[in-house]
Design a protein around this motif. Structure first.
Motif, mmCIF file in Angstrom:
data_model
loop_
_atom_site.group_PDB
_atom_site.id
_atom_site.type_symbol
_atom_site.label_atom_id
_atom_site.label_comp_id
_atom_site.label_asym_id
_atom_site.label_seq_id
_atom_site.Cartn_x
_atom_site.Cartn_y
_atom_site.Cartn_z
ATOM 1 N N TYR A 36 39.724 38.327 37.613
ATOM 2 C CA TYR A 36 40.751 38.863 38.501
ATOM 3 C C TYR A 36 41.597 37.769 39.138
ATOM 4 O O TYR A 36 42.742 38.017 39.537
ATOM 5 C CB TYR A 36 40.103 39.713 39.602
ATOM 6 N N GLY A 37 41.044 36.566 39.253
ATOM 7 C CA GLY A 37 41.754 35.500 39.932
ATOM 8 C C GLY A 37 42.790 34.796 39.078
ATOM 9 O O GLY A 37 43.833 34.365 39.598
ATOM 10 N N ILE A 38 42.538 34.666 37.763
ATOM 11 C CA ILE A 38 43.481 33.948 36.911
ATOM 12 C C ILE A 38 44.842 34.644 36.852
ATOM 13 O O ILE A 38 45.884 33.980 36.991
ATOM 14 C CB ILE A 38 42.889 33.750 35.502
ATOM 15 N N PRO A 39 44.918 35.979 36.639
ATOM 16 C CA PRO A 39 46.259 36.602 36.696
ATOM 17 C C PRO A 39 46.951 36.422 38.048
ATOM 18 O O PRO A 39 48.177 36.224 38.099
ATOM 19 C CB PRO A 39 45.953 38.082 36.412
ATOM 20 N N LEU A 40 46.189 36.493 39.142
ATOM 21 C CA LEU A 40 46.782 36.227 40.452
ATOM 22 C C LEU A 40 47.308 34.797 40.520
ATOM 23 O O LEU A 40 48.378 34.535 41.085
ATOM 24 C CB LEU A 40 45.743 36.442 41.547
ATOM 25 N N LEU A 172 40.872 32.790 48.675
ATOM 26 C CA LEU A 172 40.900 31.363 48.349
ATOM 27 C C LEU A 172 42.267 30.932 47.832
ATOM 28 O O LEU A 172 42.686 29.783 48.057
ATOM 29 C CB LEU A 172 39.819 31.040 47.314
ATOM 30 N N LEU A 173 42.949 31.852 47.152
ATOM 31 C CA LEU A 173 44.261 31.504 46.621
ATOM 32 C C LEU A 173 45.259 31.226 47.748
ATOM 33 O O LEU A 173 46.211 30.452 47.569
ATOM 34 C CB LEU A 173 44.776 32.639 45.729
ATOM 35 N N LEU A 174 45.037 31.819 48.916
ATOM 36 C CA LEU A 174 45.907 31.550 50.060
ATOM 37 C C LEU A 174 45.790 30.099 50.520
ATOM 38 O O LEU A 174 46.726 29.557 51.117
ATOM 39 C CB LEU A 174 45.550 32.486 51.218
ATOM 40 N N MET A 180 40.859 27.321 45.008
ATOM 41 C CA MET A 180 40.243 28.490 44.383
ATOM 42 C C MET A 180 39.491 28.100 43.109
ATOM 43 O O MET A 180 38.358 28.529 42.867
ATOM 44 C CB MET A 180 41.302 29.538 44.045
ATOM 45 N N LEU A 181 40.106 27.260 42.301
ATOM 46 C CA LEU A 181 39.458 26.825 41.066
ATOM 47 C C LEU A 181 38.244 25.946 41.363
ATOM 48 O O LEU A 181 37.242 25.990 40.631
ATOM 49 C CB LEU A 181 40.454 26.068 40.192
ATOM 50 N N ALA A 182 38.294 25.149 42.424
ATOM 51 C CA ALA A 182 37.158 24.294 42.767
ATOM 52 C C ALA A 182 35.938 25.130 43.148
ATOM 53 O O ALA A 182 34.807 24.836 42.742
ATOM 54 C CB ALA A 182 37.539 23.357 43.910
ATOM 55 N N VAL A 183 36.145 26.185 43.940
ATOM 56 C CA VAL A 183 35.022 27.046 44.325
ATOM 57 C C VAL A 183 34.461 27.762 43.107
ATOM 58 O O VAL A 183 33.237 27.876 42.935
ATOM 59 C CB VAL A 183 35.475 28.051 45.399
ATOM 60 N N THR A 184 35.330 28.236 42.232
ATOM 61 C CA THR A 184 34.867 28.901 41.019
ATOM 62 C C THR A 184 34.102 27.932 40.121
ATOM 63 O O THR A 184 33.119 28.302 39.474
ATOM 64 C CB THR A 184 36.054 29.507 40.253
ATOM 65 N N THR A 185 34.535 26.696 40.090
ATOM 66 C CA THR A 185 33.815 25.666 39.329
ATOM 67 C C THR A 185 32.403 25.483 39.868
ATOM 68 O O THR A 185 31.429 25.407 39.105
ATOM 69 C CB THR A 185 34.568 24.333 39.402
ATOM 70 N N ALA A 186 32.275 25.411 41.189
ATOM 71 C CA ALA A 186 30.956 25.238 41.795
ATOM 72 C C ALA A 186 30.031 26.407 41.466
ATOM 73 O O ALA A 186 28.850 26.222 41.168
ATOM 74 C CB ALA A 186 31.103 25.083 43.310
ATOM 75 N N LEU A 187 30.573 27.627 41.498
ATOM 76 C CA LEU A 187 29.756 28.799 41.164
ATOM 77 C C LEU A 187 29.333 28.780 39.702
ATOM 78 O O LEU A 187 28.212 29.181 39.353
ATOM 79 C CB LEU A 187 30.539 30.075 41.472
ATOM 80 N N SER A 188 30.215 28.340 38.819
ATOM 81 C CA SER A 188 29.859 28.275 37.403
ATOM 82 C C SER A 188 28.779 27.215 37.156
ATOM 83 O O SER A 188 27.867 27.412 36.338
ATOM 84 C CB SER A 188 31.104 27.964 36.570
ATOM 85 N N GLY A 260 55.186 45.404 47.989
ATOM 86 C CA GLY A 260 55.487 44.340 48.938
ATOM 87 C C GLY A 260 54.281 43.776 49.662
ATOM 88 O O GLY A 260 54.409 43.271 50.786
ATOM 89 N N GLN A 261 53.111 43.813 49.025
ATOM 90 C CA GLN A 261 51.895 43.290 49.638
ATOM 91 C C GLN A 261 51.621 41.865 49.158
ATOM 92 O O GLN A 261 52.311 41.337 48.277
ATOM 93 C CB GLN A 261 50.706 44.200 49.309
ATOM 94 N N SER A 262 50.571 41.244 49.711
ATOM 95 C CA SER A 262 50.205 39.877 49.342
ATOM 96 C C SER A 262 49.219 39.890 48.175
ATOM 97 O O SER A 262 48.727 40.936 47.758
ATOM 98 C CB SER A 262 49.565 39.167 50.540
ATOM 99 N N THR A 263 48.909 38.692 47.651
ATOM 100 C CA THR A 263 47.920 38.591 46.581
ATOM 101 C C THR A 263 46.533 39.013 47.054
ATOM 102 O O THR A 263 45.725 39.503 46.273
ATOM 103 C CB THR A 263 47.867 37.151 46.046
ATOM 104 N N THR A 264 46.259 38.822 48.342
ATOM 105 C CA THR A 264 44.976 39.281 48.884
ATOM 106 C C THR A 264 44.848 40.797 48.766
ATOM 107 O O THR A 264 43.758 41.320 48.504
ATOM 108 C CB THR A 264 44.845 38.868 50.360
ATOM 109 N N ALA A 265 45.943 41.518 48.927
ATOM 110 C CA ALA A 265 45.917 42.968 48.803
ATOM 111 C C ALA A 265 45.560 43.401 47.387
ATOM 112 O O ALA A 265 44.948 44.462 47.191
ATOM 113 C CB ALA A 265 47.269 43.549 49.207
#
Length: 411
Positions: A36-40, A172-174, A180-188, A260-265
């Motif tokens: 879900y994060g990569i398209p965002l 995280l993208l905000l 965001m990628l660093a946190v995902t790296t740590a989880l992987s 008209g919402q944010s990526t968090t929405a």
């Protein structure tokens, strides 16, 4: 089945918490954040609806290409080994992407980086998923009469990760794409370390490995063809997935550009959908005990079709969020039916190959949805959604009409 004849991934002498639940939790959360994060990330980096849809397609096309031999590779090499290598490779790819985006946060370099990440993480995520599913099936067989409890825990883990992953990725993208990628790296990396706690499986002979790699997908497709109930249900759900995949691919464009919402929405939409699915799965378990598989599946199919039609006419963000949640909750009920039927009908010795073939069919609509999103102007997404809803309704109606008297769903 004796120990020598059992699949190698089924011979783990450790308990399910260490060998299955903890790795599954870390893997599911990482996969949800990446999916879900990569398209965002693409939308935030390129500001292009067409590239967002193209990235979604690039994320899924390599996944489908990997299914031809992912199942047989897991059967031969062991679920823990494949999961470790896939998680480690995904962590390396995400780490390189984080560094490149930190150095080049905008422009052609950033666009190329995020598009490459979509393709690479797509492949590695599917290897990890097949390995996790196979390990879960082996844990269920070891549990014997308590197998349904194991599957309930695994499904709950997956849905909880889907609940938390998109929202976490959006938040995280905000703070920046690189973070965001660093946190995902740590989880992987955490996922890879957790899989090391389970024993590795011995390698298969080279000649046997070559034979199984070439025949794995064909074996799975033949098994599905020999099980009409499974084949009809998978076919109907594949058409249904086209509608859900379109909403997922076009979600960032619809929520950000149209409402008209944010990526968090955008993340909150799928987190709400995951929460509704968790509730739906719990209710469906009791409903199946009382009414059986077919009535529950038919009701969920009707709800999914109606909700998909309604999303095309949602007047505001809140109504859109509720309708997507209803759609995914109904889809979760049908997934319970599919998983139950799959565990009943597929022979254990062919589970890995048949699982891969089943998932391949169910995921074929995802790159199609990405291409549709890339080619469709944002203002025309409503009519395309209605067309996909019509295909969904027709496919599910045909499948459940055919399965109405099938003993596999009446048992």
């Amino acid at each position: 089945m004796n120990a020598d004849a059992a699949p190698r991934h089924a011979r783990h002498p450790v308990g399910p918490l260490r060998s299955t639940y903890l790795p599954r939790t870390a893997s599911a959360l990482t996969s949800a954040m990446a999916t879900y994060g990569i398209p965002l990330l693409v939308l935030a980096t390129t500001r292009s609806a067409a590239l967002t849809g193209l990235a979604f397609a690039l994320e899924w096309v390599p996944r489908l290409a990997a299914f031809g031999w992912a199942g047989s590779l897991v059967d031969r090499r062991g679920a823990s080994r494949v999961a470790f290598l896939a998680s480690l490779g995904r962590a390396l790819a995400l780490a390189v992407g984080a560094v490149l985006l930190h150095l080049h946060p905008a422009g052609a370099g950033a666009s190329a980086t995020v598009m490459a990440l979509a393709a690479i993480t797509g492949v590695l995520t599917e290897f990890s998923y097949v390995a996790s599913e196979t390990a879960g099936a082996a844990a269920g067989r070891r549990a014997g009469a308590r197998a349904h409890r194991v599957q309930a825990v695994l499904f709950g883990i997956d849905q909880s990760a889907t609940l938390a992953g998109p929202a976490l990725a959006g938040l995280l993208l905000l703070t920046g794409p690189a973070r965001m990628l660093a946190v995902t790296t740590a989880l992987s990396l955490l996922t890879a370390l957790l899989t090391l706690r389970t024993p590795s499986s011995p390698a298969a002979p080279a000649q046997e490995a070559q034979t199984e790699t070439g025949a794995g997908l064909l074996t799975g497709l033949r098994t599905i063809r020999s099980l009409p109930a499974l084949g009809w249900l998978v076919g109907g759900l594949a058409l249904s997935n086209l509608a859900g995949a379109l909403l997922q691919a076009a979600g960032p464009v619809i929520v950000v550009n149209h409402y008209g919402q944010s990526t968090t929405a955008v993340g909150l939409v799928w987190s709400a959908a995951a929460a509704a699915t968790l509730l739906s799965v719990t209710l469906c378990r009791f409903a199946i005990d009382r009414c059986g598989l077919w009535p529950v599946g038919a009701v969920c199919a009707a709800l999914a079709s109606l909700a998909c039609f309604a999303t095309a006419h949602a007047p505001d963000y809140l109504s859109y969020l509720v309708l997507v949640a209803v759609l995914m909750a109904a889809d979760g009920g049908m997934t319970v039916v599919l998983r139950t039927l799959r565990s009943r009908l597929i022979p254990p010795e062919k589970f890995g190959s048949t699982l891969s073939a089943t998932i391949l069919i169910l995921l074929l609509p995802y790159p199609v949805a990405g291409v549709l999103t890339a080619l469709t102007p944002p203002d025309a997404l409503g009519p395309v959604t209605i067309a996909c809803a019509a295909l969904q309704a027709a496919g599910l109606a045909a499948a459940f009409a055919r399965l109405r008297t099938d003993p596999a769903l009446r048992a």
